[in-house]
Design an enzyme around this catalytic site. Structure first.
Site, PDB file in Angstrom:
ATOM      1  N   ASP A   1       0.796  -1.314   0.086  1.00 45.81           N
ATOM      2  CA  ASP A   1       0.012   0.116  -0.070  1.00 45.81           C
ATOM      3  C   ASP A   1       0.820   1.133  -0.039  1.00 45.81           C
ATOM      4  O   ASP A   1       0.538   2.197  -0.808  1.00 45.81           O
ATOM      5  CB  ASP A   1      -0.927   0.092   1.235  1.00 45.81           C
ATOM      6  CG  ASP A   1      -2.025  -1.019   1.043  1.00 45.81           C
ATOM      7  OD1 ASP A   1      -2.350  -1.340  -0.137  1.00 45.81           O
ATOM      8  OD2 ASP A   1      -2.577  -1.590   2.020  1.00 45.81           O
TER       9      ASP A   1
ATOM     10  N   ARG B   1       2.173   4.843  17.258  1.00 48.96           N
ATOM     11  CA  ARG B   1       1.789   5.791  16.422  1.00 48.96           C
ATOM     12  C   ARG B   1       2.159   7.170  16.864  1.00 48.96           C
ATOM     13  O   ARG B   1       2.820   7.977  16.007  1.00 48.96           O
ATOM     14  CB  ARG B   1       0.207   5.795  16.271  1.00 48.96           C
ATOM     15  CG  ARG B   1      -0.252   4.625  15.550  1.00 48.96           C
ATOM     16  CD  ARG B   1       0.706   3.962  14.516  1.00 48.96           C
ATOM     17  NE  ARG B   1      -0.058   2.780  13.864  1.00 48.96           N
ATOM     18  CZ  ARG B   1       0.778   1.906  13.176  1.00 48.96           C
ATOM     19  NH1 ARG B   1       2.250   1.994  12.931  1.00 48.96           N
ATOM     20  NH2 ARG B   1       0.239   0.733  12.556  1.00 48.96           N
TER      21      ARG B   1
ATOM     22  N   ASP C   1      -5.658   3.698  13.847  1.00 49.98           N
ATOM     23  CA  ASP C   1      -4.506   4.070  13.372  1.00 49.98           C
ATOM     24  C   ASP C   1      -4.591   5.549  13.001  1.00 49.98           C
ATOM     25  O   ASP C   1      -3.898   6.346  12.821  1.00 49.98           O
ATOM     26  CB  ASP C   1      -3.646   3.299  12.501  1.00 49.98           C
ATOM     27  CG  ASP C   1      -2.965   2.170  13.544  1.00 49.98           C
ATOM     28  OD1 ASP C   1      -2.824   2.333  14.800  1.00 49.98           O
ATOM     29  OD2 ASP C   1      -2.855   1.146  13.155  1.00 49.98           O
TER      30      ASP C   1
ATOM     31  N   SER D   1      -3.141  -8.511   7.730  1.00 53.68           N
ATOM     32  CA  SER D   1      -2.653  -7.016   8.177  1.00 53.68           C
ATOM     33  C   SER D   1      -1.946  -7.047   9.229  1.00 53.68           C
ATOM     34  O   SER D   1      -2.417  -7.486  10.269  1.00 53.68           O
ATOM     35  CB  SER D   1      -3.767  -6.022   8.257  1.00 53.68           C
ATOM     36  OG  SER D   1      -3.186  -4.837   8.537  1.00 53.68           O
TER      37      SER D   1
END
Ligand code: ARG
Length: 396
Positions: A12, A91, A120, A171
């Site tokens: 991605d 994050r 996220d 994922s």
């Protein structure tokens, strides 16, 4: 536009580099090293092939451990009582690094590759905006609604080969605190996670049958020794990730409530983090005054919710951290962890700060607790309950 992209090396974010470049933007791909196993060489080559103007490889491990994992351990942080916030902690750390890169490159915007369905996106955007209100925050995957097949075709057109057979159906997000795995067949909450959903830990059948013990030494609430050898949080984590993985510990299979309102099925592996959390909590049980321990348990729940929900840079998280930090003063001692196939448990603890007092607790000789004090205490303690019961009885 000059755009700093949070780059993972995956399909991605590589497609995002390609499309932004095609659209005439200048892309700085920023890859954060957080102790995840990834293939860095391959990732950097892909970013450049996709047209990135620059690649920044950021070693964030020390700062991640010091500023994020240490506070999480001190706060015994788990979301909904189980998930040790693997992705949630990374994050804000990555966001701070992205802002830093954006400043150095004089960029106009920061982009992340999150979809519109997860936590996220919230964590990145809230953190980046809190740190740099003047920067644009872009979410190309969410905005373009690019499918994985679209991404594949785009990269193929640039001659970038992504081996479909090697492509994981899951994922995955990893850092030294743990591994998160979602999507694919585990979206069915009734289906047991297949062995291939796990990447770090041995299955039970492959775990050693002889137990082993590890003594974790703490100073001020942080690990400073393993089996008497000096280490730090990062060192302890790496060692316990490896021992815990061998013994097949640290697997979690949960249904989790995302901030966006969706329940999701997640499979986690966090052998090192969960072992340290177990040891840390055991030391607090031994040393922390009762009311503080109970109050802290409430604070811990709130702390974990804030961090899960992307509010790391909030005044409340900072204030709660000040409370947690104050509770850790003098929290020194050792915890004996025993590893057996599939589990790790506390089997011993000792500390110069222990409030546990054998002469008070004992049912044997050497008792210093005066049991006659309890007679009056129990009467007064029970007074409201006993009184209310007698009034109720009298009115029947
Ligand atoms: N559900 C977890 C969280 O919100 C993990 C998400 C990480 N992403 C992934 N691709 N598994 O913190």
């Amino acid at each position: 536009m000059k755009i700093v992209l949070a780059y993972s090396g995956g399909l991605d974010t590589t497609a995002v580099v390609a499309r932004y470049t095609d659209e005439g933007h200048e892309v700085v791909a920023a890859y954060g090293e957080l102790g995840q196993p990834g293939e860095l060489e391959q990732a950097s080559a892909r970013a450049m092939a996709a047209g990135a103007a620059a690649l920044e490889v950021l070693d964030l491990r020390e700062g991640f451990a010091r500023d994020y994992l240490g506070p999480a351990l001190k706060a015994n942080a788990t979301y909904e009582g189980r998930y040790p916030l693997v992705s949630a902690l990374s994050r804000p750390c990555i966001s701070a690094a992205l802002v830093d890169v954006a400043r150095r490159h004089g960029a106009d915007a920061v982009a992340h590759g999150c979809t519109g369905k997860g936590n996220d996106q919230v964590r990145f955007e809230v953190s980046i905006r809190a740190l740099a209100p003047d920067l644009d925050v872009l979410a190309p995957i969410r905005d373009w609604q690019l499918s994985r097949d679209d991404s594949m075709r785009l990269l193929e057109s640039k001659g970038i080969a992504i081996d479909v057979t090697k492509r994981s159906p899951y994922s995955i997000d990893e850092n030294v605190w743990g591994r998160a795995c979602e999507a694919g067949v585990i979206e069915d909450p009734w289906a047991a996670p297949p062995e291939e959903a796990f990447g770090w830990t041995n299955p039970l059948a492959a775990a050693p049958t002889t137990p082993r013990e590890v003594v974790v030494g703490f100073t001020g609430g942080l690990p400073t020794a393993l089996d008497g050898e000096a280490t730090d949080l990062l060192g302890a984590l790496e060692a316990l990730n490896s021992i815990g993985s061998e013994y097949g510990t640290g697997r979690l299979d949960v249904i989790e409530n995302r901030l966006v309102g969706i329940k999701s099925r997640e499979v986690y592996e966090a052998p090192g983090a969960l072992a340290l959390l177990e040891a840390h909590r055991s030391l607090e049980d031994l040393c922390m005054e009762r009311d503080l321990l109970h109050e802290k348990a409430r604070v811990e729940i709130r702390w974990a919710e804030l961090v899960y929900n992307g509010q790391w840079f909030s005044p409340l998280r900072e204030a709660l951290d000040a409370f947690v930090e104050s509770s850790q003063a003098g929290l020194d001692g050792e915890v004996r962890l025993r590893y057996e196939a599939g589990r790790v448990t506390t089997v011993g603890r000792r500390s110069p700060a222990a409030l546990y007092d054998e002469s008070l607790a004992t049912y044997g000789d050497g008792d210093t607790f005066d049991q006659s004090d309890s007679t009056g205490f129990v009467k007064l303690f029970g007074l409201p309950v006993v009184h209310a019961a007698s009034v109720r009885e009298a009115r029947r």
